[in-house]
Enzyme design. Structure first.
Site, short mmCIF file in Angstrom:
data_model
loop_
_atom_site.label_atom_id
_atom_site.label_comp_id
_atom_site.label_asym_id
_atom_site.label_seq_id
_atom_site.Cartn_x
_atom_site.Cartn_y
_atom_site.Cartn_z
N HIS A 127 44.65 -28.64 74.42
CA HIS A 127 45.94 -28.43 74.41
C HIS A 127 46.13 -27.20 75.34
O HIS A 127 46.94 -27.04 76.39
CB HIS A 127 46.57 -28.21 73.26
CG HIS A 127 48.11 -27.97 72.95
ND1 HIS A 127 49.06 -28.58 72.54
CD2 HIS A 127 48.70 -26.84 73.69
CE1 HIS A 127 50.08 -28.20 72.74
NE2 HIS A 127 49.69 -26.85 73.27
N GLU A 128 45.56 -26.24 74.86
CA GLU A 128 45.47 -24.88 75.79
C GLU A 128 44.98 -24.78 77.09
O GLU A 128 45.76 -24.55 78.18
CB GLU A 128 44.94 -23.63 75.00
CG GLU A 128 45.39 -23.47 73.58
CD GLU A 128 46.51 -23.31 73.45
OE1 GLU A 128 47.23 -22.99 74.33
OE2 GLU A 128 47.16 -23.78 72.31
N GLY A 178 46.89 -21.35 68.82
CA GLY A 178 46.83 -21.03 70.15
C GLY A 178 47.80 -20.47 71.11
O GLY A 178 48.99 -20.57 70.59
N GLN A 199 52.21 -19.44 79.20
CA GLN A 199 53.44 -19.68 78.27
C GLN A 199 54.21 -18.34 78.14
O GLN A 199 55.48 -17.99 77.43
CB GLN A 199 53.05 -19.85 76.74
CG GLN A 199 52.35 -21.46 76.67
CD GLN A 199 51.98 -21.70 75.32
OE1 GLN A 199 50.86 -21.63 74.99
NE2 GLN A 199 52.81 -22.34 74.45
N HIS A 238 47.72 -26.50 79.38
CA HIS A 238 48.65 -25.53 79.73
C HIS A 238 48.23 -24.77 81.28
O HIS A 238 49.35 -24.73 82.00
CB HIS A 238 49.11 -24.37 78.98
CG HIS A 238 49.91 -24.67 77.81
ND1 HIS A 238 51.14 -25.00 77.89
CD2 HIS A 238 49.66 -24.76 76.28
CE1 HIS A 238 51.85 -25.22 76.59
NE2 HIS A 238 51.04 -25.10 75.88
N CYS A 286 53.99 -27.32 69.94
CA CYS A 286 53.77 -26.14 71.09
C CYS A 286 54.83 -25.10 70.91
O CYS A 286 55.91 -25.26 70.70
CB CYS A 286 54.00 -26.88 72.32
SG CYS A 286 53.80 -25.91 73.62
N LEU A 287 54.29 -24.03 70.93
CA LEU A 287 55.23 -22.85 70.67
C LEU A 287 56.12 -22.74 71.77
O LEU A 287 57.32 -22.09 71.82
CB LEU A 287 54.43 -21.56 70.80
CG LEU A 287 53.24 -21.30 69.65
CD1 LEU A 287 52.62 -20.01 69.74
CD2 LEU A 287 54.03 -21.36 68.27
O1 K1U Z 1 49.69 -23.69 72.82
C1 K1U Z 1 50.70 -23.60 72.03
O2 K1U Z 1 51.96 -23.84 72.05
C2 K1U Z 1 50.26 -23.44 70.38
C3 K1U Z 1 50.20 -24.60 69.75
C4 K1U Z 1 48.77 -24.83 69.84
C5 K1U Z 1 48.60 -26.41 69.24
C6 K1U Z 1 48.74 -27.13 68.05
C7 K1U Z 1 48.82 -28.18 67.42
C8 K1U Z 1 47.91 -28.94 68.19
C9 K1U Z 1 47.30 -28.40 69.47
C10 K1U Z 1 47.64 -26.95 69.74
C11 K1U Z 1 50.58 -24.14 68.15
O3 K1U Z 1 49.78 -23.07 67.76
S1 K1U Z 1 51.89 -24.73 67.51
C12 K1U Z 1 51.93 -24.06 65.88
C13 K1U Z 1 51.03 -24.60 64.96
O4 K1U Z 1 50.49 -25.56 65.02
C14 K1U Z 1 50.65 -23.98 63.54
C15 K1U Z 1 51.49 -22.83 63.29
C16 K1U Z 1 51.01 -22.32 62.00
C17 K1U Z 1 50.05 -22.64 61.01
C18 K1U Z 1 49.35 -23.76 61.58
C19 K1U Z 1 49.51 -24.41 62.87
ZN ZN Z 2 51.57 -25.42 73.68
#
Ligand code: K1U
Ligand code: ZN
Length: 173
Positions: A137-138, A46, A51, A141, A95-96
């Site tokens: 989560h999004e 996401g 972000q 944000h 979270c990225l």
């Molecule tokens: O919003 C963001 O920062 C993105 C975030 C979204 C998220 C992750 C976990 C739970 C809720 C929302 C991410 O994508 S973090 C990376 C991640 O979860 C992932 C990366 C590669 C493969 C699988 C998952």
């Molecule tokens: Zn996030």
């Protein structure tokens, strides 16, 4: 399509409430394309416009994690939660904008969300599993809220300090 840099916490732009998208214009569609490219490249499931430092109510998601599966990109302008389940789920979120840090967050297990799609058409759907966690989560944000805001003060402070250190190291020549 362009890869854009992702803001790292702490950053005041991640704490602001975002403004609604007035119209799904070509400019907004191009931004959504850049967000999807940036999300897949990270990689993530996401991404929300703030972000990337853009104060607009726009999120993208694709919670299909298997490498050989067909991608399911979703673009949501002005997403709004219209219903939440009483049942909750705990998921270890990342979270990225807070790289390599994780924490358990409890959220409603199912949610209904309304939004405008890439063609400006109104949509409403129910989400469960990882999709439900991710969409909440999004949308958080867009309200200036991060998953660490659900954690205890000690863990939140520890993560924030680590991110401050990471940003100092990244800024070094
Ligand atoms: O919003 C963001 O920062 C993105 C975030 C979204 C998220 C992750 C976990 C739970 C809720 C929302 C991410 O994508 S973090 C990376 C991640 O979860 C992932 C990366 C590669 C493969 C699988 C998952
Ligand atoms: Zn996030």
């Amino acid at each position: 399509m362009t890869l854009r840099p992702i803001l790292i916490h702490p950053d005041p732009r991640l704490k602001k409430i975002c403004t609604p998208v007035a119209a799904v214009s070509e400019e907004m569609r191009a931004l959504a394309d850049d967000m999807l490219e940036t999300m897949y490249d990270a990689p993530g499931i996401g991404l929300a416009a703030p972000q990337l430092g853009i104060n607009k109510r726009l999120i993208v998601m694709d919670c299909v994690k298997e490498d050989d599966a067909t991608p399911e990109p979703v673009v949501m302008f002005n997403p709004a939660v219209t219903w939440v389940s009483d049942e909750t789920n705990v998921y270890e979120e990342g979270c990225l904008s807070i790289p390599e840090m994780y924490g358990e967050v409890t959220r409603p297990a199912e949610v209904r969300v309304s939004w405008l799609d890439i063609d400006g058409q109104a949509q409403e759907e129910q989400f469960d599993g990882l999709w439900a966690t991710c969409v909440q989560h999004e949308i958080d944000h867009l309200e200036g809220k991060l998953f660490i805001d659900y954690l205890g003060a000690m863990k939140r402070q520890m993560i924030t300090r680590k991110m401050q250190k990471l940003k100092r190291e990244m800024a070094r020549p």
